[in-house]
Design a protein around this motif. Structure first.
Motif, short mmCIF file in Angstrom:
data_model
loop_
_atom_site.label_atom_id
_atom_site.label_comp_id
_atom_site.label_asym_id
_atom_site.label_seq_id
_atom_site.Cartn_x
_atom_site.Cartn_y
_atom_site.Cartn_z
N PRO A 80 7.83 8.12 -1.25
CA PRO A 80 8.39 8.68 -0.01
C PRO A 80 8.71 7.58 1.00
O PRO A 80 8.08 6.51 0.99
N MET A 81 9.65 7.84 1.87
CA MET A 81 10.05 6.87 2.87
C MET A 81 8.86 6.43 3.73
O MET A 81 8.68 5.23 3.99
N LYS A 82 8.04 7.37 4.16
CA LYS A 82 6.90 7.02 5.01
C LYS A 82 5.96 6.07 4.30
O LYS A 82 5.50 5.08 4.88
N ALA A 83 5.68 6.34 3.02
CA ALA A 83 4.78 5.47 2.26
C ALA A 83 5.42 4.09 2.06
O ALA A 83 4.74 3.06 2.17
N SER A 84 6.72 4.06 1.78
CA SER A 84 7.38 2.78 1.56
C SER A 84 7.39 1.93 2.83
O SER A 84 7.29 0.69 2.76
N ARG A 85 7.49 2.56 3.99
CA ARG A 85 7.44 1.81 5.24
C ARG A 85 6.06 1.18 5.44
O ARG A 85 5.96 0.03 5.89
N ARG A 86 5.02 1.92 5.11
CA ARG A 86 3.66 1.37 5.22
C ARG A 86 3.51 0.17 4.29
O ARG A 86 2.91 -0.85 4.67
N LEU A 87 4.03 0.27 3.09
CA LEU A 87 3.92 -0.83 2.14
C LEU A 87 4.73 -2.03 2.59
O LEU A 87 4.29 -3.17 2.45
N GLN A 88 5.91 -1.78 3.14
CA GLN A 88 6.73 -2.88 3.65
C GLN A 88 6.02 -3.60 4.79
O GLN A 88 6.00 -4.84 4.84
N LEU A 89 5.42 -2.86 5.69
CA LEU A 89 4.69 -3.47 6.80
C LEU A 89 3.48 -4.24 6.30
O LEU A 89 3.16 -5.32 6.82
N ALA A 90 2.80 -3.70 5.29
CA ALA A 90 1.64 -4.40 4.73
C ALA A 90 2.07 -5.72 4.09
O ALA A 90 1.39 -6.75 4.24
N ALA A 91 3.21 -5.70 3.39
CA ALA A 91 3.71 -6.93 2.78
C ALA A 91 4.10 -7.95 3.85
O ALA A 91 3.81 -9.14 3.72
N GLU A 92 4.76 -7.49 4.91
CA GLU A 92 5.15 -8.38 6.00
C GLU A 92 3.92 -9.03 6.64
O GLU A 92 3.95 -10.21 7.01
N GLY A 93 2.86 -8.25 6.77
CA GLY A 93 1.66 -8.77 7.44
C GLY A 93 0.95 -9.86 6.65
O GLY A 93 0.38 -10.78 7.25
N SER A 94 0.97 -9.78 5.33
CA SER A 94 0.24 -10.74 4.51
C SER A 94 1.13 -11.82 3.90
O SER A 94 0.64 -12.88 3.49
#
Length: 250
Positions: free
Chosen positions: A141-155
């Motif tokens: 889902p879009m919402k889940a993918s946004r969370r994953l994208q933000l997590a990747a950006e953070g680390s």
């Protein structure tokens, strides 16, 4: 009021600069080493600190396996441990080793449901210090993918999400947009012809169907070698030897 506000504003500015500097440091690139492909990717390769998505070009297991090997070859070219999150314990580790991702580098996380795959994937991305995080899901889902994208950006870790279908009706879900920086569709093609009878190198049709700030395109490539590297095939599906471009995708 002005005197008391200045230290607060200065502190906020320092924090913003620190965050911006952190993001800038994480904008590393993992090139394919194939100029024709890297030229279509911002920065000349796949971005670290980003989510990338892969799916088979058809509903069968053969194309699905090709998509998994394509992603595994990318993970193999990173440095450090690789976390692989999945809900279906049917991953064939020797095949991953053949594309350069050796068992001693992989940490497998088996979940009983896809929701737990997404949770484990996100947690591994946020952990940092990993070469790559790979996940297998049917729906993203879009919402889940946004969370994953933000997590990747953070680390600064690269996230590789493989879409696996259990039934033909699920394929349509790949048509829904996600926050992934790139989206790929991989299909199996006949092997490269050899001058003598034998088994040639496997070939794939790699479709870059979405890339942020870039243009989508198709590539006929030789499958990953023992170092996880692909090569542009000298004999494309249509015999032209040229990359086929499609509409602009932002």
């Amino acid at each position: 009021m002005r005197t008391s506000a200045n230290p607060i504003i200065a502190d906020l500015r320092d924090r913003i600069q620190h965050l911006e500097g952190s993001v800038a440091r994480h904008k590393a690139i993992l090139p394919f080493g194939v100029p024709e492909i890297d030229a279509h990717l911002p920065g000349g390769g796949l971005a670290y600190g980003a989510l990338h998505e892969f799916a088979g070009g058809g509903v069968g297991t053969v194309d699905g396996a090709a998509a998994a090997l394509f992603a595994a070859g990318i993970a193999a070219r990173t440095k450090g441990k690789v976390v692989w999150c999945l809900a279906r314990p049917d991953l064939f580790a020797p095949a991953l080793a053949q594309v350069g991702l050796h068992p001693d580098r992989v940490i497998y996380v088996e979940a009983i449901r896809e929701e737990f795959v997404l949770e484990s994937f996100e947690e591994a991305l946020r952990f940092g210090g990993l070469g790559a995080v790979v996940g297998e899901v049917v729906r993203l889902p879009m919402k889940a993918s946004r969370r994953l994208q933000l997590a990747a950006e953070g680390s600064g870790t690269i996230g590789l999400m493989i879409r696996r279908w259990r039934r033909p009706t699920e394929v349509g879900d790949f048509g829904h947009p996600t926050a992934a920086a790139t989206r790929w569709r991989i299909s199996v093609l006949p092997s490269e012809p050899l001058p003598v009878p034998g088994i040639g190198r496997a070939r794939w049709l790699a479709e870059l169907i979405r890339v942020k700030a870039g243009e989508s395109a198709d590539f006929v490539v030789g499958a990953c070698d023992v170092q996880g590297r692909i090569s542009l095939s000298s004999d494309t599906a249509d015999g032209s030897g040229e990359t086929r471009r499609s509409v602009h995708s932002g």
